[in-house]
Design a protein around this motif. Structure first.
Motif, PDB file in Angstrom:
ATOM      1  N   ARG A  40     -13.350   3.833  -1.253  1.00 37.04           N
ATOM      2  CA  ARG A  40     -12.022   3.221  -1.154  1.00 37.04           C
ATOM      3  C   ARG A  40     -11.189   3.648  -2.346  1.00 37.04           C
ATOM      4  O   ARG A  40     -11.123   2.968  -3.357  1.00 37.04           O
ATOM      5  N   GLU A  61      -4.058   0.786  -2.624  1.00 32.49           N
ATOM      6  CA  GLU A  61      -4.993  -0.275  -2.223  1.00 32.49           C
ATOM      7  C   GLU A  61      -5.060  -1.359  -3.301  1.00 32.49           C
ATOM      8  O   GLU A  61      -5.006  -1.054  -4.490  1.00 32.49           O
ATOM      9  N   ARG A 104      -2.658   5.599  -0.742  1.00 32.08           N
ATOM     10  CA  ARG A 104      -2.452   4.198  -0.361  1.00 32.08           C
ATOM     11  C   ARG A 104      -2.733   3.366  -1.598  1.00 32.08           C
ATOM     12  O   ARG A 104      -3.828   3.462  -2.163  1.00 32.08           O
ATOM     13  N   GLU A 130       0.837  -1.214   0.000  1.00 32.85           N
ATOM     14  CA  GLU A 130       0.000   0.000   0.000  1.00 32.85           C
ATOM     15  C   GLU A 130       0.867   1.259   0.000  1.00 32.85           C
ATOM     16  O   GLU A 130       0.414   2.336  -0.376  1.00 32.85           O
TER      17      GLU A 130
HETATM   18 MG    MG Z   1      -6.862   0.409   4.968  1.00 28.97          MG
END
Ligand code: MG
Ligand code: ATP
Length: 579
Positions: free
Chosen positions: A151, A142, A140, A92
């Motif tokens: 997200r 992801e 991040r 990440e």
């Molecule tokens: Mg997280």
């Protein structure tokens, strides 16, 4: 703002890649546009909502005594190496080098950076406590960016960090943030719960997550209405660990049976005609502490977070097929806890099995008559599974319920994890050097917007709570070519603005149907419609987006009536009129 001079690119069709309501509506309402996976442009209307959310957060952080700063997004590797997270943070963390070959990362969170500031600038207990926060872009990388702003990979976060001289002070700082968070989400009109949570990559001793209850939430929340217990399902303890090993009396020795192609619990249980609660489910995981095998009753779900925490590991993943083969000698689906050379952890539900079935560590074979303890000795027997709705509350034994939630905020007690690793010390009253006691506190700004939409919408679009709506009122003339209509609309627009109202004025020469649809879609709390007939009679129509209630009001009273309705709506939503 005049719609004709603004940028609100609404879309009628649902975008094909949008799985959640908030993702669909944010795109359709022209608020965001995707640039790359998990990376979005915020268009004018979307940015206004983001700013509203940020301002509520800022007001409450300031009220709680926190102080705003701004740290960079590009962070040098050295500080991350000092804390030890450079190596454990995983993929990440987006790492890269500058032209001189120096290592950097994009900040996913800022414990190291703020600790560095404070250790350099704070020397004495007199300068503590200190709570520094920022509202800033995080990155991040992801694995599965999805659901729009929920997200993302690049997203806006408010992160705050408290520094105290001792544990009692740190506890007070934590409580102050707990209260500030409760105020923040209440003011946004959200239905939320604060629950006990895992500390994950941030670490520390304990934490609470603020969960907005919504079907589309990625998290599961366990709550008990009898005692008020609340926890993230991945953390919630399962009661009743004290089970003895089964005696194995009268059970024959394990025996291999041919189970061609039967890999899953369902396949094995129907092939052999045994119920899933007699199967010993066995999964292989890879972690930074090596491979581990975990067993649980076939009808239970193994909880990776509990396994990870038990091992003190920083990451855990289900092992890929090659690793399963090297650990068990068989392909995935035929693993069992017998005769392995890697550690076996057993969830205590395994002990409920007297005469079990499990994988034979040989392709297409299972073992029957397996007795836990007699036939294999787990390295540890503990709580390694997910709590089920049929389990009792771990605190009081009453029934629990499990609902879905969106984690919008997370507060952590860090203790001295970072101050020890990075030597953040101060001189106490008695002249002795001590480590600062820290806490950290995050809110996902974009995720909060998404969560608000998940909770506040209907078939026609978004229904923004007024505290975070991009505008308070939309003035909607039905026919711009009609002189009286246009005149009333223009005057109202000017007058409302003079009164400090945030007005969107749909001055486009579009059909009424299109204007109504757009107004509903973008979720402005109040709409003032100016039609020919009513305008001739000196009336306009005021409609509330949420309830659809309409009232006709005389033009000359319109401004005051609208201001009053807005005032009432703020008070209903956050308890007071604007700051
Ligand atoms: Mg997280
Ligand atoms: P998650 O478990 O959902 O990945 P997290 O525990 O990693 O979240 P924290 O490190 O606590 O998140 O970050 C603080 C807040 O930042 C979260 O409560 C959430 O609101 C927000 N956040 C975290 N990751 C994302 C993301 N990928 N996109 C948008 N917001 C995020």
């Amino acid at each position: 703002m005049r719609v004709s001079r603004y940028l609100i690119p609404t879309v009628r069709e649902n975008p094909s890649d949008a799985e959640t309501v908030s993702h669909r509506l944010l795109i359709r309402a022209g608020m965001i546009r995707k640039l790359a996976a998990g990376i979005y442009n915020y268009l004018p209307l979307g940015l206004r909502v983001i700013r509203k959310v940020e301002n509520i957060i800022r007001e409450e952080m300031n009220r709680a005594g926190a102080i705003e700063i701004l740290m960079p997004m590009v962070l040098p590797a050295e500080l991350w190496k000092e804390s030890g997270r450079w190596d454990v943070y995983g993929k990440e963390l987006l790492r890269f080098k500058d032209r001189g070959g120096r290592e950097f990362c994009l900040g996913p969170t800022h414990e190291e950076i703020v600790t560095d500031i404070v250790r350099k600038e704070v020397r004495s207990y007199r300068q503590l406590p200190l709570n520094l926060y920022q509202i800033q872009t995080k990155f991040r990388d992801e694995i599965r960016p999805r659901f729009g702003l929920m997200r993302g990979r690049e997203f806006i976060m408010k992160d705050a960090y408290s520094f105290d001289a001792d544990d009692e002070g740190a506890e007070r700082s934590y409580q102050a943030m707990y209260e500030a968070y409760s105020r923040i989400f209440s003011r946004m009109g959200l239905k939320f719960v604060a629950v006990e949570a895992d500390t994950g990559a941030i670490g520390g001793t304990s934490s609470h997550e603020f969960m907005v209850l919504a079907e589309s939430g990625e998290a599961e929340v366990v709550t008990c209405s009898s005692c008020g217990y609340g926890a993230n399902r991945e953390l919630a303890e399962v009661a009743g660990k004290e089970i003895p090993f089964p005696s194995g009396d009268g059970i024959p020795r394990p025996e291999e049976v041919h189970t061609p192609g039967a890999r899953t619990i369902e396949e094995v249980s129907s092939f052999l005609g045994v119920t899933p609660d007699r199967l010993i489910k066995t999964l292989v995981f890879t972690t930074d502490k090596g491979e581990v095998v975990v067993a649980a009753r076939g009808d239970r779900t193994i909880n990776e977070v509990k396994v990870k925490n038990h091992l003190g590991a920083s990451w855990i993943e289900l092992a890929p097929d090659e690793v399963v083969r090297s650990v068990t000698g068989a392909s995935t689906g035929f693993a069992g806890p017998l005769g392995l050379s890697v550690p076996v952890l057993a969830d205590f539900s395994v002990l409920e099995i007297q005469d079990g079935v499990t994988g034979a560590n040989r392709d297409d074979y299972h073992l029957v008559h397996v007795v836990p303890g007699r036939d294999f000795a787990p390295q540890a027997v503990s709580d390694f599974r997910l709590i089920e709705e049929t389990d009792p509350c771990p605190r009081c034994g009453s029934a629990i319920s499990i609902t879905r939630g969106i984690e919008v905020g997370h507060i952590f007690k860090l203790g001295t994890k970072y101050s020890e690793a990075m030597n953040a010390v101060f001189l106490d009253r008695d002249g002795r050097e001590k480590f600062m006691v820290m806490g950290c506190y995050g809110i996902g700004v974009g995720r909060t917007v998404a969560a608000a939409i998940e909770q506040n919408h209907d078939d026609d679009g978004i229904i923004f709570p007024i505290t975070i709506a991009p505008f308070e009122v939309i003035v909607l003339p039905l026919n711009m070519k009609h002189e009286r209509v246009r005149e009333v609309a223009e005057n109202l627009y000017e007058a409302l603005q003079k009164r400090g109202v945030e007005v969107l004025y749909d001055d486009r020469e579009e059909r009424p149907g299109i204007k109504f649809k757009d107004a509903d879609l973008i979720g402005i709390p109040f709409r003032v419609t100016i039609g020919e007939k009513k305008a001739e009679k000196g009336m306009v129509e005021v409609r509330k987006r949420e309830t659809g209630e309409t009232v006709d009001v005389p033009v000359e009273e319109a401004v005051e009536r609208i201001v009053e309705a807005i005032r009432e709506e703020y008070v209903r939503c956050q308890g007071f009129w604007k700051e």
